[in-house]
Design an enzyme around this catalytic site. Structure first.
Site, PDB file in Angstrom:
ATOM      1  N   HIS A 149      34.202  16.796  11.005  1.00  0.00           N
ATOM      2  CA  HIS A 149      34.055  16.088   9.726  1.00  0.00           C
ATOM      3  C   HIS A 149      33.680  14.623   9.963  1.00  0.00           C
ATOM      4  CE1 HIS A 149      35.309  19.191   6.993  1.00  0.00           C
ATOM      5  NE2 HIS A 149      36.540  19.273   7.448  1.00  0.00           N
ATOM      6  N   GLU A 164      38.614  18.256  12.701  1.00  0.00           N
ATOM      7  CA  GLU A 164      38.565  16.996  11.947  1.00  0.00           C
ATOM      8  C   GLU A 164      37.514  16.050  12.524  1.00  0.00           C
ATOM      9  OE1 GLU A 164      39.906  17.024   9.179  1.00  0.00           O
ATOM     10  OE2 GLU A 164      41.191  18.764   9.525  1.00  0.00           O
TER      11      GLU A 164
END
Length: 673
Positions: A468, A465
């Site tokens: 991202h 994550e």
């Protein structure tokens, strides 16, 4: 005063969460739609010849963007019954509003005029023009009036169906817990899990131990609990979510979602939803997706069958020759086999992976690669006490972004892990408006006596994550709709999966992995065992992902209506990947939010597509140095900062010097020498 009706007067234009009144949401959505309509009308009434500046790159009011971004992010991260009800009320109005924009003939004519006759554009301007034109085309602008009416109706239905699917899944998952009062039934469970289950029971006003279907509770239960009957109960509870005869059953909703998407695609002239979707993907068409999934199936299936046979052989050695390995057994005996071979276990690593130190390690990795730094800001408002806000500065010390981190499960939060933006990066009149991004996860919580101690898998999820987030934070483009993670869906996982490679690198682990009580560093011999076990059951994991991709494509390559049993359809779709006995009554589709409401419809293959890219990209770092700042700068400049301003393969080849091949992935996984 409604906080959404003007620019936020907060540090870095962050959302003033503490000042939001519930009634602000609806009022601001209605006012935001009215202001957008005014902006559109002003543009349509402009007597000048349509140009890129007066039609495509226009100054638009941001009220609706502000309120919907905050509202729908919180609907996933910190919802309530009140918010769920408001979403049901406002979703049809918001869908109708967006349809009114893209189905406005005069607007489309202006966009078309710009496309056919414009000044010389930069590549980024050309990308925005093409994306805008295709956005109209793909949303029904070229249809006749009767078909436009159908398109509106289908779009409304789809928006409501996906919302209902998501709400049903969360509520049905929260509705189950396993309550155990006799600790003898929990043999094999690590002390850390028992303590967490005791605290969960205490919070619920019960004695004993309480286990839920959220990952930090469910996954260790299946892995460690020796009580087979309880493992089966937990497995069946998790795998029958939204199948029961109650208000949260999603079977009919799945049929309707799949059929509605097919109807939309066919209305627009495509054979099916996959053909429609893949037109805006790196894969380009169904054939390329099938080719990837079949190549992976051929390469990994023999090894996966061998891996399962080895786990079953161990189970029979322990339980007797007549033992049949079932899905609720696999994690348990797989864990025992891994221990036997490598003497490595998630619980051994937990004491060395205390969350605050993991945060230091992950942030420190970004500092080492890119020179950026992270500074906690107590004065930036957050939406829940669990959340922290960080000011991120670039290598020169200038402001780069705000990052929210939200790590632990709660009943108001969807399961899983995701990155999202509260504000995208863009440039206006030469001013760089920097982004505000968030990473949301469901990690092991701290207990009364211990801090949050993670598994290595949770560290990998954090890195994923965070990858991202870097994609969002490094964005340096002109147009908001092309910034950050606004890229082709099968390219968006490259930055995230790339970061996972660092999870088992000794030089990375040495920067933060220390025992939370003794401060002893993670021993090298334990790191060696982690690395040796890296590819344990890797083929099984790959085939599992391929099975999800096959299921996704089976739904969205349909050209006729989906009827009958969803469970039967699912089992048929992935039968060639079946490695364990099929269990009647279980169904993934009814809780498979990724492909039903999460943006991965006809796109689940993206994880494996991007894995080919990430293995290929990391092989460059392995050749040039995994912390090489020049290589990292090239990756940042050519991939991470560019958003969707150019075709992804163009960006990738500029970084890599050539197109990727599957070889790096096969080598990493030990499938190929």
């Amino acid at each position: 005063m409604n906080v959404f009706l003007e620019e936020y007067k907060t540090p870095f234009e962050t959302v003033p969460f503490n000042e939001i009144k519930f009634e602000d949401y609806e009022e601001a959505m209605l006012e935001g739609m009215r202001r957008e309509n005014e902006d559109q009308q002003r543009m349509l009434d402009n007597p000048e010849t349509p140009t890129f500046e007066n039609t495509i790159d226009t100054e638009d009011d941001r009220t609706l963007n502000r309120v919907t971004t905050a509202f729908f992010n919180l609907l996933s991260a910190d919802t309530s019954d009140e918010m769920d009800e408001l979403a049901q009320k406002m979703q049809p109005l918001l869908t109708e509003h967006s349809q009114n924009i893209v189905l406005n003939e005069r607007y489309f004519e202006r966009v078309k005029a710009v496309k056919e006759n414009h000044r010389e554009l930069t590549p980024e301007e050309q990308m925005l023009l093409d994306k805008t034109y295709e956005g109209f085309e793909r949303n029904g602008a070229t249809l006749d009036e009767e078909k436009k009416k159908q398109f509106r109706q289908l779009s409304q239905e789809l928006a409501m169906l996906t919302l209902q699917f998501q709400q049903n899944e969360l509520k049905d998952m929260n509705g189950y817990s396993l309550h155990v009062t006799d600790v003898e039934q929990l043999k094999g469970m690590p002390e850390s899990q028992l303590v967490a289950a005791q605290e969960a029971a205490k919070e619920a006003g019960k004695e004993g131990y309480l286990f839920t279907l959220h990952a930090p509770s469910f996954n260790p239960f299946l892995q460690y609990c020796e009580n087979r009957e309880l493992r089966k109960q937990m497995y069946m509870a998790r795998n029958t979510i939204c199948t029961h005869d109650n208000a949260y059953n999603n079977e009919e909703i799945v049929r309707k979602i799949v059929n509605t998407r097919r109807e939309i695609a066919q209305l627009l002239g495509y054979r099916n939803w996959a053909e429609y979707t893949l037109k805006r993907r790196m894969a380009e068409d169904i054939e390329h997706v099938d080719d990837l999934l079949n190549k992976l199936l051929d390469a990994y299936l023999p090894s996966a069958k061998k891996e399962v046979a080895e786990v079953e052989a161990l189970a029979k050695r322990i339980e007797g020759d007549d033992f049949e390995l079932m899905p609720w057994d696999f994690a348990h005996y797989s864990h025992l086999l891994k221990m036997e071979r490598y003497n490595i276990d998630a619980e051994m690593l937990r004491p060395y992976l205390e969350l605050s130190r993991v945060i230091d390690g992950v942030f420190g990795l970004a500092t080492r690669l890119y020179g950026i730094t992270f500074h906690k800001r107590e004065d930036i408002q957050v939406y829940n006490p669990d959340v922290d806000a960080w000011e991120v500065r670039d290598e020169k010390g200038d402001f780069l972004a705000v990052l929210y981190t939200d790590f632990h499960p709660r009943k108001s939060k969807q399961s899983g892990a995701w990155m999202t933006s509260y504000k995208e990066q863009y440039m206006k009149k030469g001013v760089d408006s920097r982004p505000i991004v968030s990473v949301t996860m469901n990690f092991t919580k701290p207990t009364e006596n211990t801090p949050a101690l993670l598994t290595l898998g949770e560290v990998e999820t954090f890195l994923h994550e965070f990858g991202h987030a870097l994609h969002g934070m490094f964005s340096k483009v002109r147009f908001e709709s092309l910034s950050g993670t606004n890229v082709y869906w099968d390219f968006v996982e490259l930055p995230s999966q790339f970061m996972e490679n660092y999870a088992i690198e000794p030089e990375f682990l040495h920067t933060f992995a220390r025992h939370y009580q003794t401060d002893e560093p993670l021993p090298d011999e334990l790191i060696d065992r982690i690395r040796q076990s890296r590819n344990f059951n890797v083929a099984y994991a790959c085939i599992r992902q391929v099975s999800f991709g096959l299921l996704d494509m089976a739904y969205y390559t349909r050209e006729t209506a989906l009827e009958g049993s969803i469970e039967a359809f699912e089992k048929e779709a992935w039968k060639k990947t079946q490695l364990l006995p099929s269990v009647d009554g279980t169904c993934m589709s009814v809780q498979f939010g990724h492909i039903m409401c999460g943006g991965y419809s006809a796109g689940y293959y993206s994880y494996k597509w991007a894995e080919v890219l990430d293995a290929d990209a990391f092989s460059v770092f392995q050749q040039e140095g995994i912390f090489n700042p020049e290589t990292a700068k090239r990756f940042r400049d050519e991939v991470l900062s560019k958003g969707g301003t150019e075709p992804p393969m163009t960006l990738y080849k500029r970084f890599r010097g050539q197109e990727p091949s599957i070889d790096a992935l096969l080598k990493r996984n030990g499938i190929k020498d």
